[in-house]
Design a protein around this motif. Structure first.
Motif, short mmCIF file in Angstrom:
data_model
loop_
_atom_site.label_atom_id
_atom_site.label_comp_id
_atom_site.label_asym_id
_atom_site.label_seq_id
_atom_site.Cartn_x
_atom_site.Cartn_y
_atom_site.Cartn_z
N ARG A 90 0.85 -1.20 0.00
CA ARG A 90 0.00 0.00 0.00
C ARG A 90 0.88 1.24 0.00
O ARG A 90 1.93 1.28 0.66
CB ARG A 90 -0.91 0.00 1.23
CG ARG A 90 -1.66 1.31 1.45
CD ARG A 90 -2.74 1.18 2.49
NE ARG A 90 -3.85 0.38 2.01
CZ ARG A 90 -5.02 0.28 2.63
NH1 ARG A 90 -5.22 0.91 3.77
NH2 ARG A 90 -5.99 -0.45 2.12
N THR A 92 0.49 5.38 0.75
CA THR A 92 -0.37 6.44 1.29
C THR A 92 0.37 7.76 1.26
O THR A 92 1.58 7.82 1.49
CB THR A 92 -0.81 6.12 2.73
OG1 THR A 92 0.34 6.00 3.56
CG2 THR A 92 -1.62 4.84 2.79
N VAL A 105 -4.43 7.26 -1.36
CA VAL A 105 -4.08 5.92 -0.94
C VAL A 105 -4.40 4.95 -2.07
O VAL A 105 -5.39 5.13 -2.79
CB VAL A 105 -4.82 5.52 0.36
CG1 VAL A 105 -6.34 5.55 0.15
CG2 VAL A 105 -4.36 4.15 0.84
#
Length: 310
Positions: A90, A92, A105
């Motif tokens: 991920r 962000t 995100v």
């Protein structure tokens, strides 16, 4: 900066850390081509199996500015597992600027070191909301996906300092690979819209529609666009405005036509080629006709306008 690396004997786990601190970004201004200031720190670590570790990278920016835009703080974080075989994780982003808070995100997967999936993508800032998914072949490079861009709170508006565009506005972007070429298709729908400077309305548009296509975006781009605005109230009252544009980044053919409102409605049609030569912008106007304030208007011969810096 400072770092630490531990590689135990045998098949023990990896434990590596790195910290890099940049006390001022000012020396990078010339390379960036714009004034920079602020403090930057980077923290990275890799842990787990040496053959396929997990990693994280955190980038922090404090008391920064890019040209005249102040960035009180910003943070970017990337976390991934199976870093060498199939990076999955991920990304962000969060920031506070004088234009307002910004955030984004997305989850990602990289397969075979070439196929990248970003899903879902979510971003917010300046009163704009972005949502979508993208799949990319990095070897192409080609992308397939869609993004929806809209005013997050139409009554509050999309804001740039004291300027705000209020009202519902939606932009749909489709990324389409076609015969080893990248196509981008854009559709715009909005209205009623109000452009405001502070509390004062500068321009009002009842309806706005448009479509654009960009072909061969990464190699030899060519685009076409069509835009239509209805009932424009501002310095002039215009019942309808139509705009078309076709060409390449080097040369664009633009045509515009407008119909006025009121007791003596006027109309105007303009056709011009817009081209860039070195640092100069050149307009070759070959058509200008219509009627303004009850008087006919016509271009007797082609006209050329050249605008250059300074």
């Amino acid at each position: 900066g400072e770092g630490k690396l531990r590689l135990p004997p045998g098949a023990g786990p990896l434990d590596a850390q790195l910290r890099l601190a940049v006390p001022t970004l000012a020396p990078l201004s010339d390379a960036a081509g714009t004034p920079l200031r602020g403090r930057l720190t980077l923290d990275a670590e890799a842990r787990g199996a040496v053959a396929d570790p997990q990693a994280s990278v955190v980038l922090r920016l404090q008391d920064a500015a890019v040209d005249t835009t102040r960035i009180a703080s910003a943070r970017a974080e990337l976390r991934a597992i199976t870093l060498l075989s199939r990076p999955t994780g991920r990304l962000t982003l969060d920031g506070t600027t004088d234009l307002g808070p910004l955030s984004a995100v997305t989850d990602f997967i990289l397969e075979d070191n070439r196929r990248l999936r970003l899903t879902p993508i979510t971003a917010r800032g300046l009163g704009i909301a972005v949502d979508g998914t993208v799949q990319a072949d990095l070897a192409g490079p080609l992308a397939n996906g869609q993004l929806h861009i809209a005013s997050e709170a139409p009554d509050h508006g999309i804001r740039f300092g004291e300027t705000a565009l209020r009202g519902p506005l939606g932009i749909d972007v489709r990324l389409l690979p076609q015969r080893a070429q990248q196509r981008v298709v854009v559709a715009v729908r909005g209205g009623p819209l109000s452009l405001r400077q502070g509390a004062a309305e500068q321009l009002a548009i009842d309806g706005l529609t448009g479509d654009a296509t960009l072909d061969d975006a990464f190699a030899d781009p060519h685009f076409s666009a069509r835009m239509r605005a209805q009932r424009i109230n501002g310095p002039l009252a215009i019942g309808e405005m139509r705009l078309t544009a076709d060409g390449t980044p080097a040369r664009i053919r633009v045509t515009a036509a407008g119909e006025g409102e009121g007791e003596h409605p006027g109309h105007l049609e303009v056709s011009t080629d817009v081209s860039r030569i070195a640092d100069a912008l050149r307009l070759d106007i070959d058509r200008l006709s219509g009627r303004l304030a009850g008087e006919p208007l016509r271009l007797s011969q082609p006209a050329r306008i050249i605008s250059s810096p300074g």
